[in-house]
Write a protein that holds these residues in place. Structure first.
Motif, short mmCIF file in Angstrom:
data_model
loop_
_atom_site.label_atom_id
_atom_site.label_comp_id
_atom_site.label_asym_id
_atom_site.label_seq_id
_atom_site.Cartn_x
_atom_site.Cartn_y
_atom_site.Cartn_z
N GLU A 143 0.86 -1.19 0.00
CA GLU A 143 0.00 0.00 0.00
C GLU A 143 0.89 1.24 0.00
N LEU A 144 0.76 2.06 -1.02
CA LEU A 144 1.55 3.28 -1.13
C LEU A 144 0.91 4.46 -0.43
N SER A 145 -0.41 4.56 -0.52
CA SER A 145 -1.12 5.63 0.17
C SER A 145 -2.56 5.22 0.39
N ARG A 146 -3.15 5.86 1.39
CA ARG A 146 -4.55 5.60 1.74
C ARG A 146 -5.17 6.91 2.18
N TYR A 147 -6.35 7.16 1.64
CA TYR A 147 -7.11 8.33 2.06
C TYR A 147 -8.55 7.88 2.21
N VAL A 148 -9.05 7.93 3.44
CA VAL A 148 -10.42 7.48 3.69
C VAL A 148 -11.11 8.53 4.55
N GLU A 149 -12.28 8.94 4.11
CA GLU A 149 -13.13 9.80 4.92
C GLU A 149 -14.52 9.20 4.91
N THR A 150 -15.47 9.87 5.49
CA THR A 150 -16.79 9.30 5.75
C THR A 150 -17.47 8.68 4.53
N GLU A 151 -17.45 9.32 3.40
CA GLU A 151 -18.22 8.81 2.26
C GLU A 151 -17.38 8.41 1.06
N ARG A 152 -16.07 8.48 1.18
CA ARG A 152 -15.23 8.07 0.05
C ARG A 152 -13.86 7.65 0.53
#
Length: 149
Positions: A119-128
């Protein structure tokens, strides 16, 4: 009459507080995802997995536009709003799990990273959410034919 209202509100609050935690199956049919690939000239296989909660339009549900949700939210009483906020953290954790599961199943189905991935990067927020990764295996002639360069 006010005693009855108080009893009903108490029952609703108690049932909301004692309800079991949401389960990842809550997201079934409620999100859209996309998987894009890129094979570099030296055989490095990269990917981007994106997921988002489906809008009412995506799910063909009439009358659930953002302004409708805002109107419903403004009509909620403060206590139910507070309960909803407490559950938001649980839902975010489930959303992380759903994104991980969606990525895992997508890779299993298309066979892109046969030897796993980093995994190089991860961006998680409430709806995406979005996960970028690099496959542990290099591109084969079959991969190049199937996924392109």
């Amino acid at each position: 009459m006010s005693k009855i209202s108080l009893i009903i509100c108490s029952i609703i609050l108690l049932s909301a507080c004692s309800a079991s935690e949401p389960d990842p199956m809550e997201f079934v049919g409620q999100f859209r995802d996309a998987f894009s690939t890129q094979i570099k000239g030296n055989g490095i296989k990269l990917f981007v997995y994106k997921a988002k909660l489906a809008t009412a339009l995506d799910r063909s549900i009439p009358g659930d536009a953002p302004q409708d949700r805002i109107m419903r939210r403004s009509k909620q009483d403060i206590q139910s709003y507070q309960i909803e906020q407490r559950n938001a953290e649980n839902r975010l954790e489930l959303w992380h799990q759903q994104i991980d599961l969606g990525l895992k199943k997508t890779i299993e189905m298309n066979g892109y990273c046969k030897a796993g991935f980093i995994e190089l990067s991860r961006y998680v927020e409430t709806e995406r959410g979005e996960i970028r990764g690099e496959c542990n295996d290099g591109a084969t002639a079959e991969d190049i034919k199937k996924f392109g360069v």
